[in-house]
Design an enzyme around this catalytic site. Structure first.
Site, PDB file in Angstrom:
ATOM      1  NE  ARG A 188      -8.460   7.680  -4.450  1.00 25.50           N
ATOM      2  CZ  ARG A 188      -7.833   7.421  -3.303  1.00 25.50           C
ATOM      3  NH1 ARG A 188      -6.535   7.244  -3.291  1.00 25.50           N
ATOM      4  NH2 ARG A 188      -8.508   7.351  -2.170  1.00 25.50           N
ATOM      5  CB  VAL A 189      -4.915  12.632  -5.748  1.00 20.67           C
ATOM      6  CG1 VAL A 189      -4.131  13.003  -4.495  1.00 20.67           C
ATOM      7  CG2 VAL A 189      -4.006  12.641  -6.975  1.00 20.67           C
ATOM      8  N   GLY A 190      -5.963  10.605  -3.284  1.00 19.49           N
ATOM      9  CA  GLY A 190      -6.728  10.509  -2.045  1.00 19.49           C
ATOM     10  C   GLY A 190      -6.324  11.559  -1.027  1.00 19.49           C
ATOM     11  CG  ASP A 191      -6.633  10.396   3.071  1.00 20.75           C
ATOM     12  OD1 ASP A 191      -6.343   9.509   2.233  1.00 20.75           O
ATOM     13  OD2 ASP A 191      -6.567  10.212   4.301  1.00 20.75           O
TER      14      ASP A 191
ATOM     15  CB  THR B 218      -1.687   5.938   4.429  1.00 24.73           C
ATOM     16  OG1 THR B 218      -2.798   6.070   3.568  1.00 24.73           O
ATOM     17  CG2 THR B 218      -0.703   7.044   4.209  1.00 24.73           C
TER      18      THR B 218
ATOM     19  N   GLY C 131      -9.554   7.191   1.604  1.00 22.73           N
ATOM     20  CA  GLY C 131      -9.262   8.613   1.605  1.00 22.73           C
ATOM     21  C   GLY C 131     -10.455   9.512   1.353  1.00 22.73           C
TER      22      GLY C 131
ATOM     23  CB  THR D  77      -0.649   6.239   0.325  1.00 23.99           C
ATOM     24  OG1 THR D  77      -1.473   5.123   0.008  1.00 23.99           O
ATOM     25  CG2 THR D  77      -1.159   7.442  -0.443  1.00 23.99           C
TER      26      THR D  77
ATOM     27  CB  SER E  81      -0.912   0.011   1.235  1.00 24.71           C
ATOM     28  OG  SER E  81      -0.149  -0.192   2.411  1.00 24.71           O
TER      29      SER E  81
ATOM     30  CB  THR F 229      -4.257   5.062   7.552  1.00 21.60           C
ATOM     31  OG1 THR F 229      -4.032   4.019   6.595  1.00 21.60           O
ATOM     32  CG2 THR F 229      -4.685   4.439   8.857  1.00 21.60           C
ATOM     33  N   GLY F 230      -6.701   4.813   5.465  1.00 18.19           N
ATOM     34  CA  GLY F 230      -7.924   4.143   5.048  1.00 18.19           C
ATOM     35  C   GLY F 230      -8.511   4.777   3.806  1.00 18.19           C
TER      36      GLY F 230
HETATM   37  N1  GLY Z   1      -5.590   6.970   2.461  1.00 12.80           N
HETATM   38  C1  GLY Z   1      -4.906   6.800   1.272  1.00 12.80           C
HETATM   39  C2  GLY Z   1      -5.690   7.080   0.048  1.00 12.80           C
HETATM   40  O1  GLY Z   1      -6.907   7.159   0.110  1.00 12.80           O
HETATM   41  O2  GLY Z   1      -5.118   7.194  -1.003  1.00 12.80           O
END
Ligand code: GLY
Length: 336
Positions: A222-225, A194, A248, A212, A69, A245-246
């Site tokens: 796509r970009v997460g948190d 993450t 996003g 991550t 991950s 984490t998780g």
């Molecule tokens: N928490 C990592 C992501 O959503 O990319």
């Protein structure tokens, strides 16, 4: 306390108490955070800075092909291509971030150079890779053989898979593979996690980082948190530090890390701040069984806490007393 089943890791994680850390102190997400903590700890214990420690923990995970991950070893997007995100933070005035890195393995180190050498906070995509080139980061392969194999296997088997019913990641594999457990193919899922790390050094300086490879099989782009300041990570010397984490998208919808720190700035203990963040997420009407969120938080006075939406999260701590793998003190939705 929350009905988490016994884990198969060699050590049996303990419930994490909310208490005041002795400086210096390292707090990382997931069981793979433990061996990264162990690698980074000697320098921090010898008087090193918290910002160096959080970078070292992140780099360790980014290099480990077993961690599926983060960094090299992370799972690719829908089309089999890798992209990495990461950020680092000391304060609202000192933070850096990169997202959608495609040619370099260490987003947190690049983010730190964005923080140290530019007036900007965030660089994205080809510009971020070009910045890394200019700062002498080597171009490296990001797709590990294991991740390529997993993607190819998924391509072959996708018609038979029901991605919507895939279970959340459960942290029982000491190698760091959250998405594949033995031969249980149903673990390949839309979930993702993450490395998030918080540290306080002997001078009392807080720092945080997260890194991550994002959601496995994500829509390209796509970009997460994780790389977004205030979402995956927030650090304010007056309020504290938090990492999420998780899934996003759930964190991004409520500025999760900023919210936790802001609550601590108002006097909340870390555990209470984390509970509020998780409760806001749990109120969503579209929460899916595969959604998981975990948050770790650390106040400037050394009080720290941890919590998760569902069972299965682990965290790693390091201080002068040693290294520990712990269950979170709070699981909001036990038995799910
Ligand atoms: N928490 C990592 C992501 O959503 O990319």
């Amino acid at each position: 306390m929350e009905g988490v089943p016994p884990v198969s890791t060699p050590e049996s994680p303990m419930e994490s108490p909310e208490n005041a850390a002795r400086c210096p102190f390292l707090l990382s997400t997931w069981s793979f955070g433990q061996r990264a903590n162990e690698a980074a700890w000697p320098a921090l214990a010898a008087g090193g800075s918290s910002i160096d420690a959080v970078e070292a923990v992140s780099v360790f995970c980014e290099d480990d092909p077993e961690i599926d991950s983060v960094g090299y070893g992370g799972l690719p997007d829908r089309d089999g291509a890798m992209s990495l995100d990461g950020c680092v933070m000391l304060s609202p005035e000192q933070c850096g971030s990169v997202c959608a890195i495609r040619r370099h393995r260490h987003p947190v180190s690049i983010a730190r150079q964005v923080m140290d050498h530019t007036p900007h906070i965030m660089l994205a995509g080809e510009g971020a890779d070009a910045f890394a080139d200019a700062h002498d980061h080597p171009v490296e392969e990001l797709l590990s053989p294991g991740a390529r194999e997993a993607w190819e296997k998924r391509q072959r088997e996708l018609p038979e898979q029901s991605r919507a019913s895939s279970p959340r990641p459960v942290d029982v594999d000491p190698r760091g593979q959250l998405f594949a457990h033995g031969d249980d193919e149903s673990r390949w899922s839309n979930n993702h996690d993450t490395i998030g790390v918080l540290a306080i050094d002997e001078r009392g300086t807080l720092a945080g980082a997260c890194s991550t490879s994002g959601m496995p099989w994500k829509v390209p782009g796509r970009v997460g948190d994780s790389p977004i300041i205030g979402h995956g990570l927030y650090v304010d010397p007056e309020g504290g530090a938090a990492v999420a984490t998780g899934t996003g998208e759930l964190v991004m919808a409520i500025c999760g890390s900023f919210l936790a720190v802001e609550l601590m700035r108002g006097g909340a203990m870390p555990g209470d701040a984390i509970r509020e963040v998780l409760e806001r997420i749990a109120k969503r009407s579209d929460l899916e069984p595969g959604h998981q969120i975990a948050v770790i938080a650390l106040r400037p006075d050394g009080h720290w806490g941890s919590g998760a939406l569902r069972p299965g999260f682990r965290l790693a701590t390091s201080d002068a007393g040693g290294h520990q793998l712990l269950k979170p003190e709070l699981v909001l939705l036990p038995g799910t």
